[in-house]
Structures are given as C-alpha cells and as structure tokens.
Design a protein around this motif. Structure first.
Motif, PDB file in Angstrom:
ATOM      1  N   LEU B 130       0.968  -1.261  -0.075  1.00 17.08           N
ATOM      2  CA  LEU B 130      -0.121  -0.118  -0.101  1.00 17.08           C
ATOM      3  C   LEU B 130       0.792   1.139   0.071  1.00 17.08           C
ATOM      4  O   LEU B 130       0.583   2.014  -0.747  1.00 17.08           O
ATOM      5  N   PRO B 131       1.875   1.488   0.967  1.00 14.46           N
ATOM      6  CA  PRO B 131       2.658   2.617   0.905  1.00 14.46           C
ATOM      7  C   PRO B 131       3.524   2.365  -0.626  1.00 14.46           C
ATOM      8  O   PRO B 131       3.853   3.742  -1.036  1.00 14.46           O
ATOM      9  N   MET B 132       3.773   1.530  -0.877  1.00 15.73           N
ATOM     10  CA  MET B 132       4.681   1.399  -2.149  1.00 15.73           C
ATOM     11  C   MET B 132       3.919   2.099  -3.475  1.00 15.73           C
ATOM     12  O   MET B 132       4.573   2.577  -4.367  1.00 15.73           O
ATOM     13  N   ILE B 133       2.585   1.788  -3.279  1.00 14.75           N
ATOM     14  CA  ILE B 133       1.726   2.432  -4.461  1.00 14.75           C
ATOM     15  C   ILE B 133       2.014   4.219  -4.424  1.00 14.75           C
ATOM     16  O   ILE B 133       2.392   4.836  -5.381  1.00 14.75           O
ATOM     17  N   VAL B 134       2.153   4.729  -3.331  1.00 14.63           N
ATOM     18  CA  VAL B 134       2.226   6.113  -2.935  1.00 14.63           C
ATOM     19  C   VAL B 134       3.745   6.611  -3.344  1.00 14.63           C
ATOM     20  O   VAL B 134       4.253   7.322  -4.265  1.00 14.63           O
ATOM     21  N   LEU B 135       4.626   5.722  -2.829  1.00 19.18           N
ATOM     22  CA  LEU B 135       6.227   5.587  -3.035  1.00 19.18           C
ATOM     23  C   LEU B 135       6.480   5.848  -4.558  1.00 19.18           C
ATOM     24  O   LEU B 135       7.158   6.776  -5.225  1.00 19.18           O
ATOM     25  N   SER B 136       5.803   4.930  -5.269  1.00 21.29           N
ATOM     26  CA  SER B 136       6.278   4.638  -6.597  1.00 21.29           C
ATOM     27  C   SER B 136       6.015   6.057  -7.450  1.00 21.29           C
ATOM     28  O   SER B 136       6.423   6.234  -8.431  1.00 21.29           O
ATOM     29  N   ASN B 137       4.918   6.742  -7.011  1.00 18.82           N
ATOM     30  CA  ASN B 137       4.822   8.312  -7.634  1.00 18.82           C
ATOM     31  C   ASN B 137       5.542   9.185  -7.333  1.00 18.82           C
ATOM     32  O   ASN B 137       5.568  10.485  -7.592  1.00 18.82           O
ATOM     33  N   TRP B 138       6.629   9.128  -6.434  1.00 16.15           N
ATOM     34  CA  TRP B 138       7.571  10.014  -5.643  1.00 16.15           C
ATOM     35  C   TRP B 138       8.830   9.591  -5.989  1.00 16.15           C
ATOM     36  O   TRP B 138       9.975  10.469  -5.633  1.00 16.15           O
ATOM     37  N   ILE B 139       9.119   8.645  -6.912  1.00 15.96           N
ATOM     38  CA  ILE B 139      10.359   8.358  -7.104  1.00 15.96           C
ATOM     39  C   ILE B 139      10.550   8.298  -8.806  1.00 15.96           C
ATOM     40  O   ILE B 139       9.766   8.226  -9.311  1.00 15.96           O
ATOM     41  N   GLU B 143      15.994   5.666  -8.935  1.00 16.92           N
ATOM     42  CA  GLU B 143      15.599   5.177  -7.694  1.00 16.92           C
ATOM     43  C   GLU B 143      14.686   4.029  -7.688  1.00 16.92           C
ATOM     44  O   GLU B 143      14.208   3.400  -6.559  1.00 16.92           O
ATOM     45  N   ALA B 144      14.794   3.396  -8.718  1.00 18.44           N
ATOM     46  CA  ALA B 144      13.907   2.389  -8.820  1.00 18.44           C
ATOM     47  C   ALA B 144      14.028   1.037  -8.182  1.00 18.44           C
ATOM     48  O   ALA B 144      13.342   0.316  -7.833  1.00 18.44           O
ATOM     49  N   SER B 145      15.572   0.986  -7.850  1.00 16.47           N
ATOM     50  CA  SER B 145      15.856  -0.368  -6.885  1.00 16.47           C
ATOM     51  C   SER B 145      15.187  -0.049  -5.602  1.00 16.47           C
ATOM     52  O   SER B 145      14.796  -1.290  -4.982  1.00 16.47           O
ATOM     53  N   PHE B 146      14.784   1.019  -4.899  1.00 12.43           N
ATOM     54  CA  PHE B 146      14.150   1.249  -3.626  1.00 12.43           C
ATOM     55  C   PHE B 146      12.986   0.304  -3.914  1.00 12.43           C
ATOM     56  O   PHE B 146      12.430  -0.562  -3.176  1.00 12.43           O
ATOM     57  N   TYR B 147      12.178   0.612  -4.970  1.00 12.92           N
ATOM     58  CA  TYR B 147      10.868  -0.088  -5.202  1.00 12.92           C
ATOM     59  C   TYR B 147      10.899  -1.577  -5.268  1.00 12.92           C
ATOM     60  O   TYR B 147      10.240  -2.133  -4.894  1.00 12.92           O
ATOM     61  N   THR B 148      11.997  -1.923  -6.364  1.00 13.10           N
ATOM     62  CA  THR B 148      11.850  -3.412  -6.638  1.00 13.10           C
ATOM     63  C   THR B 148      12.518  -4.123  -5.416  1.00 13.10           C
ATOM     64  O   THR B 148      12.054  -5.281  -5.007  1.00 13.10           O
ATOM     65  N   VAL B 149      13.404  -3.494  -4.518  1.00 14.29           N
ATOM     66  CA  VAL B 149      13.685  -4.100  -3.337  1.00 14.29           C
ATOM     67  C   VAL B 149      12.557  -4.192  -2.452  1.00 14.29           C
ATOM     68  O   VAL B 149      12.208  -5.528  -1.659  1.00 14.29           O
ATOM     69  N   LEU B 150      11.898  -3.440  -2.225  1.00 16.73           N
ATOM     70  CA  LEU B 150      10.557  -3.376  -1.401  1.00 16.73           C
ATOM     71  C   LEU B 150       9.478  -4.318  -1.882  1.00 16.73           C
ATOM     72  O   LEU B 150       9.191  -5.250  -0.929  1.00 16.73           O
ATOM     73  N   ASN B 151       9.417  -4.444  -3.074  1.00 15.48           N
ATOM     74  CA  ASN B 151       8.445  -5.537  -3.825  1.00 15.48           C
ATOM     75  C   ASN B 151       9.039  -6.840  -3.439  1.00 15.48           C
ATOM     76  O   ASN B 151       8.058  -7.647  -2.887  1.00 15.48           O
ATOM     77  N   THR B 152      10.364  -7.078  -3.522  1.00  9.97           N
ATOM     78  CA  THR B 152      10.810  -8.450  -3.298  1.00  9.97           C
ATOM     79  C   THR B 152      10.502  -8.655  -1.869  1.00  9.97           C
ATOM     80  O   THR B 152      10.121  -9.818  -1.423  1.00  9.97           O
ATOM     81  N   VAL B 153      10.934  -7.761  -0.836  1.00  8.68           N
ATOM     82  CA  VAL B 153      10.710  -8.133   0.476  1.00  8.68           C
ATOM     83  C   VAL B 153       9.331  -8.376   0.779  1.00  8.68           C
ATOM     84  O   VAL B 153       9.101  -9.344   1.569  1.00  8.68           O
TER      85      VAL B 153
END
Lengths: 499, 221
Positions: B130-139, B143-153
C-alpha cells in the motif's frame, strides 16, 4: 498523358475507397491505414499521410525506346536521378524539374584504355559532386570510375589480398565513395564487411565487419562436436550487408536481411546499422522499439498481407538526420529520427500510386523520396504533406536549439494526429528546457516516456520540496513529537486516576 | 438477529480489531504469533477475511495508481473479476490442497486453521504494497531499486510467514513443512487438472444435449 492516367487512377481510387468503406472499416478501424505509427502497446495507429505520391515515372514518361528491365538501384545528385537499368546494361540519367522529367543521357559504354568498354549488368552507381561516376559493373567483376564525360579513369577489381577469399568471384553489388575518391563497396557472397579501396584502385581491407555472435549454447555445441562436424557447421559467420548509404557526416548506413527474427524486438538483431570507421554500430536506438521496421508481423495481424518481419533493402538519410528504410517484404517505408523514434510508416503491396510491386531502391531529393520498383519498372516520387513537413520542421527546430518553436510545431502536429507520441515527447522536452517541470511530466507521462519523465520529475520534486519545506518539517515534527506528547498525557492521567 | 446485535456490540468490535491488530504481531514474531493464533484463539476468521479483502484492494489500487514507470497496464484487457480470482483461486486451492495433504500425515491444523494462518501470513504484502503505491509516484527511474527491493521484501516476507504458519499450525518441523508445501503445490496442480477435466466434461455433456435439441428442432420444422 501521364496526368490523364494519374487523374483516372485517382478517380478509380476514390470510387474504390468509397465503395470499400463499409467493409474495410467494419472489422477494424485501422485496416485501411496507408500511413501509420505504432503506439506504446505495439498497436498500429493510423495517422495522416506523411507523404503522398506526386508522380509515377515510367520508361514511356522518360521517352525511352527500350523500357527499363529489372532496374536495381538509384542515385540522386542535384536534380539528376541516375537509374541503374541492370537488365538493359545501362544507367539512365534523368533530370527531374517540377513535374517534368527529361532523359539526359543513357550510359552504357565509355571510352578509355581498358576492356570491355561496355557495362554488363551493373547493379549500383555513385556520383560525386563533380560528376565523377562510380559504377558497380557487376557482370564484368569490377567497379569503374569514369569522369563526367565518361572517360575511364580507374577500375577497382578483385583484390589479391589474402584477407579476400580467392575462391569467390568478385561481384560488386552496392557502393558509395567519399570526397577523396575512396570506394566502399559491398560484394555478393562476401560477409567480411565493407571493402575499402583507395582512390587509385588499391584494395586496403575490410571495414565494419559485423561481429560474429556466439551464444553459450553455440560454444557448448562446438566443444562437444568433432572436427568434421565443426567443419560442416556454417552458422557462425558474420552477417552480410545488403545495402550501403553514406550520410552527410561520412558515416555509413548499412542494412542486412540476415538476422534472427526472435532477436529483432530486443534490439540485438540490428537489421539497420550506422557504422563508424571501426565498424561498430553507432545507431542511436532510443525509440520505444528498435528501428526494425514493422513491430507486428504475424500472419493475419491487422493489415499484414505477407507474414514475416520487415526486410530492409535500402536506406537513405535526409539532411536533417532522418533516415528512411525501405522494406521489400511488405513494400513499406519507415522513417526514423536520429534518436531512433519511428516517425511514420507507409506503403504496401499493389499497383496503385504509392504502392509497390518490388521496391529495390530509395533515394531522396530534398525532402522528396524516390522509390524505384524493379518489377513495376517505375520510379515513384513522393512529396511530404503538410503533416509530414510539420514533423520535419519540429525535428529541425529542436536540433537547432529552438525549443519553444519546436514545441509550437509539435502542437500543430498534435492537432492533426493526437496519437503521435513523439509530439508529446517533443513538447515535454521543450517544457523541460524552459523549466516548466510539471507540464513536462504531464507530456512525458502521456507518451509513457519513463527516462525523460524521470528527469523532469526529479526537478519537479525538488521544486515541490523547496516550496513546501516548512510544511514537510511541520508534518515530520508532528509525527515524531505527537506520540511522545500523547504518551506523556496518558501517563499523567493514569497517575491522576490512580493517585 | 444475532449478526445485527453483533454489529452493534462494542465488545465484538473490540475483539475483531484486536484480532486484526494481532496480524502485525505475527509479522514480527512468526513462531509465537502463529502458535497462539489458533491454539490461544487470538486470531479470528473475520480478521482473516479482512486481510484477504485488503490484499484484493491493494492489488486493484496498485493496478490503477502505481506510477507508469513501474507498471504499465493495458486497460482494455483488464478484468477486475479476473484480477480478484488470480488471488482468490490460488489461495483457496492452496488451502484445500495443503489441508487435504497434511490431514493424511498428522497435520494438526483444521481447514479453518490453515485458511486463517495463510491469510494472516499475507499481512506484510498489504502493509508494504500500500505505501509502495504512493512511493512509486514519488521516485524516478534512478531510485527504482528501492521499489524493486521493497517489492521483493514484501513477497519474500509473506512467503516466509506462510512457511512459519504451516510449521506452527500443523506442528511440523521445518523440513517436513517445506516438503508438504511442495506436496501442496502438487495437490494444487491435481485440483486444477480435475477442475479442468470436470468443466470440459460438463461442457461436452451440455453440448451433447443442446445438439440433440437442435437436431430435433431441425427435424420437426
């Protein structure tokens, strides 16, 4: 006569179009698109015509007594068009001025101290600024250089160099020359790259050989196969180039039809390359798709009549670095800007003006495109429409650093074709240059251009953060301090209650 | 009547909220958490359903609102029912397959236990996505690796929790749990195969009778 034919065919075309509309548009709105682009989803999007045929020139229009037979190549210098009439062993020099075309001369023999003094199945010609002719006299296994009065100067013949496989005869098929008179030629069955000759006729080696691609599987197979088996494996050879063109900066554009269909969309097949002197491909491929022609080529898909990927047979480079590749599979033309974005595609199989039977060569005269049909034995001259001109104008304005003007022109393009992703990107880039980051983001988002969007968004984000830094600190402070305050109050309340 | 009175009963709500909040305890204390989930009855079916619904909502929201840098949705081909079923069907089939197999091999969990534990194990997916949806619109792309790491986690965490949950529910060791998760996957394949077989046969049966009906109507008129 020609005008009458044109008018009649235009009328016929109009009647056919009107009659055909209900069926043609019933199944799919895009079926009858002559000009189209591809959107982000690889779907064909019909677009306004970027080019329309201005005239179709046949042998009769030029006043030829013997019609053309299997013409193979084309060259344009100034307002003169050189048509290589391979089947008749001659080269036709035709002057195109406005709507008129006049035959200047037929080149089939020349004078000088060599033999034979006639051409035999020539396949290509290159004409220098001063009128010097370079002719790939394929049937006579030589390239000849003639001065502008058709006096023989020098022949470029089969090299005796050990790098050239002596068992293969020398069949020069395509050639270009540079300003100093060096000849760069492609020969049939030679896959070692472009053959380079000095101006005096001495062969100095191959350049731009396509690198041999090994996959891990190939290496394993070769390790476990015997010497005899290895000798029979002919697959690991460099690709052979099928045509060559030279741009204003002296870089070669080459096309090849030898590639793995499955590697096209990943960009590793590279059917169209721009070579530097080391032979590396320096073609910029920043488009949504690599410049491979059609993106959809499965049978029964949209308006594809023949299945299979585009097979480029020739390429020409305009002065604004837009290059146009000619596909002999679907008989279409594909225009790309220097970033590798597809500008438009059009053409098709057929006999009507603007359709081709077997296109063999493409050249440009200013912005006009000339396409030679080797079976139809005709030369089609195509002129950019208002829409096509606007696209070129926007590209040129951007290249010259006139970003605002470019954006305005792209807006003009958008009013004619709202599906034109490149226009959104163009406007976005102009907005980015002028510092309107939020607008730039909007436009890049519409074209789904992630890289440009990221760049614009980075600026937009820091702008937002700088403007609202007070609020951000306030919110962070509330989040950090709030729970502490609440905890303290609860503790006091608990103490009061239990006191 | 009892449902209505439940809805207005503050104690019922408090219990429900407590059981829902317990999902966060399970996330960070998987062994304790999943043991107490069923054995101490600290979880509730209502909370489990809520988590599943939250997963569905997360999926749909992320479809709509994730930045185009990370997800490009071809809307003409999106079917919300299909999106929901792509979560629900694997979940239901996994629960059935796992319960069916473990019941035969001394698994202590009931069908309800397996379902509840699996649902609770999906909590990190919701809490991170849920927070990743918001995050994706701010990176940006950089900085895509933050998103992919969180996704994997989020996925690995949920997966790990499922393993822990199965260990505690069935009172298995780690090896046996992993083995039975593999066996469950096999059971899932069998269930899918049987379902396909069933629906094909039903289809053929229906086709048989409709063709008889058509034949008769053609003969009669």
């Amino acid at each position: 006569m020609k005008n009458a034919i044109l008018r009649l065919s235009a009328l016929l075309l109009a009647v056919l179009l009107l009659a055909g509309i209900p069926q043609a548009y019933a199944a799919d709105g895009y079926n009858d698109a002559y000009t189209y682009t591809y959107d982000f989803w690889e779907d064909m999007r019909s677009s306004p015509d970027a080019y329309r045929p201005r005239m179709v020139i046949t042998g009769a229009d030029m006043g030829l007594t013997v019609d053309m037979k299997n013409p193979q190549s084309l060259f344009v210098r100034g307002s003169d068009v050189y048509i290589v009439d391979t089947g008749n062993n001659r080269i036709l020099q035709v002057r195109l001025e406005g709507e008129s075309c006049t035959l200047v001369r037929e080149i089939s023999s020349f004078t000088g101290d060599t033999a034979p003094l006639t051409l035999n199945a020539p396949e290509d010609v290159y004409v220098a600024e001063d009128g010097t002719l370079y002719i790939a006299d394929t049937g006579n296994n030589r390239v000849v250089r003639l001065d502008k009065d058709l006096n023989w100067v020098v022949s470029f013949i089969k090299p005796t160099d050990p790098t050239y496989d002596q068992s293969k005869s020398f069949m020069p098929s395509k050639l270009v020359a540079d300003v100093s008179g060096r000849v760069f030629c492609l020969a049939t069955n030679i896959n070692m790259g472009v053959m380079k000759y000095e101006a005096n006729g001495v062969f100095t080696g191959f350049i731009g050989a396509a690198p041999v691609k090994y996959t891990a599987l190939d290496i394993i197979w070769r390790m476990i196969s015997t010497k005899e088996q290895r000798a029979q494996q002919a697959s690991l050879v460099a690709t052979e180039y099928d045509n060559i063109a030279i741009d204003a900066n002296g870089f070669f554009y080459v096309v090849t039809q030898t590639f793995d269909e499955n590697e096209l969309m990943s960009g590793s097949a590279e059917p169209l390359r721009r070579l530097n002197s080391l032979g590396s491909n320096i073609l910029i491929e920043n488009g949504t798709f690599p410049p491979v022609g059609d993106v959809q080529w499965a049978a029964g898909n949209l308006n594809i009549t023949r299945s299979g990927p585009s097979l480029f047979v020739d390429v020409t480079v305009l002065d604004n670095d837009v290059y146009i590749a000619l596909d002999e599979k679907h008989n279409r033309l594909f225009g790309y800007d220097k970033q590798g974005n597809m500008l438009w595609a059009f053409g098709g199989v057929g006999y009507a003006a603007g359709y081709f039977n077997k296109p063999a060569a493409i050249e440009h005269m200013g912005y006009d495109l000339l396409v030679l049909d080797s079976i139809g034995c005709s030369l089609t001259v195509m002129t950019p429409t208002e829409y096509g001109t606007l696209i070129y104008q926007a590209i040129e304005e951007y290249n010259n650093g006139m970003y605002t003007e470019s954006a305005n022109t792209w807006h003009e393009v958008l009013t004619r074709n709202g599906n034109y992703d490149l226009a959104y990107i163009g406007i976005g880039r102009a907005e980015l240059q002028s510092g309107n980051y939020a607008e730039a983001c909007e436009y890049f988002k519409m074209a789904r251009d992630g890289d440009n969007y990221s760049e614009a968004f980075r600026y937009y984000r820091s702008e937002l953060v700088e403007e609202n830094i007070g609020w951000i600190f306030a919110v962070v402070a509330v989040i950090l301090v709030g729970p502490m305050v609440v905890g303290r109050i609860r503790k006091i309340k608990w103490e009061v209650d239990n006191a | 009547m009892s449902i209505l009175s439940n809805l207005t009963d503050r104690r019922v709500w408090a219990k429900y909220l407590k059981s829902l909040k317990y999902a966060t305890y399970c996330m960070f204390h998987p062994f304790d958490g999943f043991w107490d989930l069923t054995h101490e009855k600290r979880g509730s079916m209502a909370a489990a359903h809520t988590i599943v619904i939250a997963v569905l909502i997360t999926r749909l929201l992320s479809l709509e609102h994730t930045s185009f840098l990370f997800s490009n949705v071809y809307w003409p081909e999106v079917n919300i029912l299909q999106q929901c079923l792509s979560v629900l069907l694997p979940l239901v089939i996994f629960v059935l397959g796992n319960w069916g197999m473990t019941t035969l091999f001394e698994g202590k969990g009931t069908l309800a236990n397996v379902y509840m534990a699996t649902c609770y194990a999906l909590a990190p997916f919701v809490i991170l996505q849920l927070p990743m949806i918001v995050l994706s619109n701010w990176i940006t792309m950089d900085e895509a690796s933050f998103y992919t790491v969180l996704n994997t986690v989020s996925l690995v965490w949920a997966g790990g929790l499922i393993v822990c949950a199965m260990m505690q529910i069935h009172d298995y060791g780690l090896g046996k749990t992993l083995l039975f998760i593999l066996i469950s996957l096999f059971a899932m394949a069998v269930i899918v195969f049987l379902m396909l077989l069933f629906f094909t046969l039903v289809g053929d049966g229906v086709g048989y009778f409709t063709s008889i009906y058509k034949e008769i109507t053609f003969r009669l008129y």
